[in-house]
Design an enzyme around this catalytic site. Sequence first.
Site, PDB file in Angstrom:
ATOM      1  N   TRP A  22      15.614 -25.448  15.539  1.00 59.53           N
ATOM      2  CA  TRP A  22      14.774 -24.716  16.490  1.00 59.53           C
ATOM      3  C   TRP A  22      15.557 -24.497  17.789  1.00 59.53           C
ATOM      4  O   TRP A  22      16.227 -25.428  18.267  1.00 59.53           O
ATOM      5  CB  TRP A  22      13.522 -25.560  16.761  1.00 59.53           C
ATOM      6  CG  TRP A  22      12.438 -24.830  17.477  1.00 59.53           C
ATOM      7  CD1 TRP A  22      12.248 -24.778  18.831  1.00 59.53           C
ATOM      8  CD2 TRP A  22      11.375 -24.069  16.883  1.00 59.53           C
ATOM      9  NE1 TRP A  22      11.139 -24.017  19.120  1.00 59.53           N
ATOM     10  CE2 TRP A  22      10.579 -23.576  17.944  1.00 59.53           C
ATOM     11  CE3 TRP A  22      11.030 -23.749  15.569  1.00 59.53           C
ATOM     12  CZ2 TRP A  22       9.451 -22.778  17.726  1.00 59.53           C
ATOM     13  CZ3 TRP A  22       9.903 -22.959  15.357  1.00 59.53           C
ATOM     14  CH2 TRP A  22       9.136 -22.485  16.424  1.00 59.53           C
ATOM     15  N   HIS A  56      10.443 -29.945   6.548  1.00 57.90           N
ATOM     16  CA  HIS A  56       9.913 -31.113   7.255  1.00 57.90           C
ATOM     17  C   HIS A  56       8.394 -31.066   7.297  1.00 57.90           C
ATOM     18  O   HIS A  56       7.789 -30.006   7.099  1.00 57.90           O
ATOM     19  CB  HIS A  56      10.474 -31.188   8.683  1.00 57.90           C
ATOM     20  CG  HIS A  56       9.947 -30.104   9.587  1.00 57.90           C
ATOM     21  ND1 HIS A  56      10.510 -28.841   9.639  1.00 57.90           N
ATOM     22  CD2 HIS A  56       8.909 -30.074  10.459  1.00 57.90           C
ATOM     23  CE1 HIS A  56       9.851 -28.101  10.500  1.00 57.90           C
ATOM     24  NE2 HIS A  56       8.850 -28.817  11.021  1.00 57.90           N
ATOM     25  N   ASP A  58       4.984 -31.841   9.730  1.00 57.16           N
ATOM     26  CA  ASP A  58       4.494 -32.085  11.092  1.00 57.16           C
ATOM     27  C   ASP A  58       3.406 -33.160  10.993  1.00 57.16           C
ATOM     28  O   ASP A  58       2.434 -32.973  10.266  1.00 57.16           O
ATOM     29  CB  ASP A  58       3.768 -30.846  11.650  1.00 57.16           C
ATOM     30  CG  ASP A  58       4.688 -29.718  12.066  1.00 57.16           C
ATOM     31  OD1 ASP A  58       5.912 -29.821  11.901  1.00 57.16           O
ATOM     32  OD2 ASP A  58       4.135 -28.707  12.568  1.00 57.16           O
ATOM     33  N   HIS A  62       2.297 -34.305  16.581  1.00 57.94           N
ATOM     34  CA  HIS A  62       3.211 -33.268  17.073  1.00 57.94           C
ATOM     35  C   HIS A  62       2.470 -32.316  18.008  1.00 57.94           C
ATOM     36  O   HIS A  62       3.048 -31.796  18.957  1.00 57.94           O
ATOM     37  CB  HIS A  62       3.784 -32.516  15.874  1.00 57.94           C
ATOM     38  CG  HIS A  62       4.677 -31.358  16.205  1.00 57.94           C
ATOM     39  ND1 HIS A  62       5.748 -31.447  17.062  1.00 57.94           N
ATOM     40  CD2 HIS A  62       4.663 -30.068  15.763  1.00 57.94           C
ATOM     41  CE1 HIS A  62       6.348 -30.273  17.140  1.00 57.94           C
ATOM     42  NE2 HIS A  62       5.705 -29.419  16.375  1.00 57.94           N
TER      43      HIS A  62
HETATM   44  N1  KYN Z   1      11.647 -28.470  17.956  1.00 56.08           N
HETATM   45  C1  KYN Z   1      10.773 -27.807  18.746  1.00 56.08           C
HETATM   46  C2  KYN Z   1      10.911 -27.799  20.132  1.00 56.08           C
HETATM   47  C3  KYN Z   1      10.031 -27.150  20.930  1.00 56.08           C
HETATM   48  C4  KYN Z   1       8.988 -26.471  20.354  1.00 56.08           C
HETATM   49  C5  KYN Z   1       8.823 -26.437  19.007  1.00 56.08           C
HETATM   50  C6  KYN Z   1       9.721 -27.092  18.184  1.00 56.08           C
HETATM   51  C7  KYN Z   1       9.579 -27.079  16.722  1.00 56.08           C
HETATM   52  O1  KYN Z   1      10.316 -27.690  16.001  1.00 56.08           O
HETATM   53  C8  KYN Z   1       8.511 -26.248  16.148  1.00 56.08           C
HETATM   54  C9  KYN Z   1       8.147 -26.764  14.853  1.00 56.08           C
HETATM   55  N2  KYN Z   1       8.947 -26.655  13.719  1.00 56.08           N
HETATM   56  C10 KYN Z   1       6.705 -26.662  14.572  1.00 56.08           C
HETATM   57  O2  KYN Z   1       6.192 -27.699  14.223  1.00 56.08           O
HETATM   58  O3  KYN Z   1       6.102 -25.616  14.687  1.00 56.08           O
HETATM   59 ZN    ZN Z   2       4.598 -27.035  13.178  1.00 54.49          ZN
HETATM   60 ZN    ZN Z   3       7.594 -28.613  12.673  1.00 58.98          ZN
END
Ligand code: KYN
Ligand code: ZN
Ligand code: ZN
Length: 215
Positions: A22, A56, A58, A62
Site C-alpha cells: 500500500w 491478507h 483485516d 483495523h
Molecule cells: N496499509 C495502509 C495504510 C494506510 C491506509 C490503508 C492501508 C491498507 O493497507 C489498506 C488495507 N489493505 C485495507 O485494509 O483496506
Molecule cells: Zn481492508
Molecule cells: Zn487490509
Amino acid sequence: MPDLPAGFLDISRALPHNHPNWPGDPPLTITPGARMAQGDSVNTGVINTSTHTATHVDAPWHYADDAPTLDQVPLERYLGACLVVHVPPGEFVRAEVLSGLPDPLPPRLLLYTGQPARWATFPEDFMAVDPAFVHEAARRGVRLIGTDSPSVDPLTSKTLDAHHAFLDTGLLIVEGLNLSGVEPGEYTLICLPLPLSGVDGAPARAVLLPAGLMP
Ligand SMILES: Nc1ccccc1C(=O)C[C@H](N)C(=O)O
Ligand SMILES: [Zn+2]
Ligand SMILES: [Zn+2]
C-alpha cells in the site's frame, strides 16, 4: 515446487522480495540473517512487512478501536464453504452482482474483479465494494467476503464506508487474493492468517478445495 493435489488451487499472492505494498507502507523485505556460506550453521532470514501485504485478512480492529484484534477472531470463520463470483468491470462491486445468485448464499463469498496474479507495481486503480453489496450479502447469510483487490474501499477513501459496512454487519474481510484463472462456482476455502497477537491483520495462505470436502 510440487503440484498441488488435483482440485486444489493456491489463491495466495506470491511474496517476492520487494512485493509492492500500500502506498506509504514499506515494501516487503526479506534480509539475510545467518548464512552457511559465511560459516553459520544454517540459513535464516528477517522479514519486514506491513500486516496488509498481498493476500491478507483485516481484523475488525483495523477499522474500529473497540473491535476484535486478529487473535480474537475464531479461525473457523476463515474455513469452509465459499462461492467464487466473477464481477463485471466498474468502479464498485454493486449489489446487483448478487441478483442472479442463490438466496441464501454460502457463508463465504470471493470476488474476482480482474486483478492479475502478480503485481509489478501497486494497483492503485482497483475495484472497491459498495456498502450496499455488503448489506445485501449479509442479509443472504454471507459472513465473509474476500476480494482480489488490495482493499474493499477506494485507495483515497478516508471515510472507509465499505469497511464500516463490514463492521456493522459482522462480516469479515480478506483482501489481495489471487483469483486469476479461478472458475466461478462453489469451493471450500482454507484461509490461514499468521497467528499474530493483538494485530489489525496478517498475511494469509489461502487455498480452494473442491466443494463439500469439509463441513
Ligand atoms: N496499509 C495502509 C495504510 C494506510 C491506509 C490503508 C492501508 C491498507 O493497507 C489498506 C488495507 N489493505 C485495507 O485494509 O483496506
Ligand atoms: Zn481492508
Ligand atoms: Zn487490509
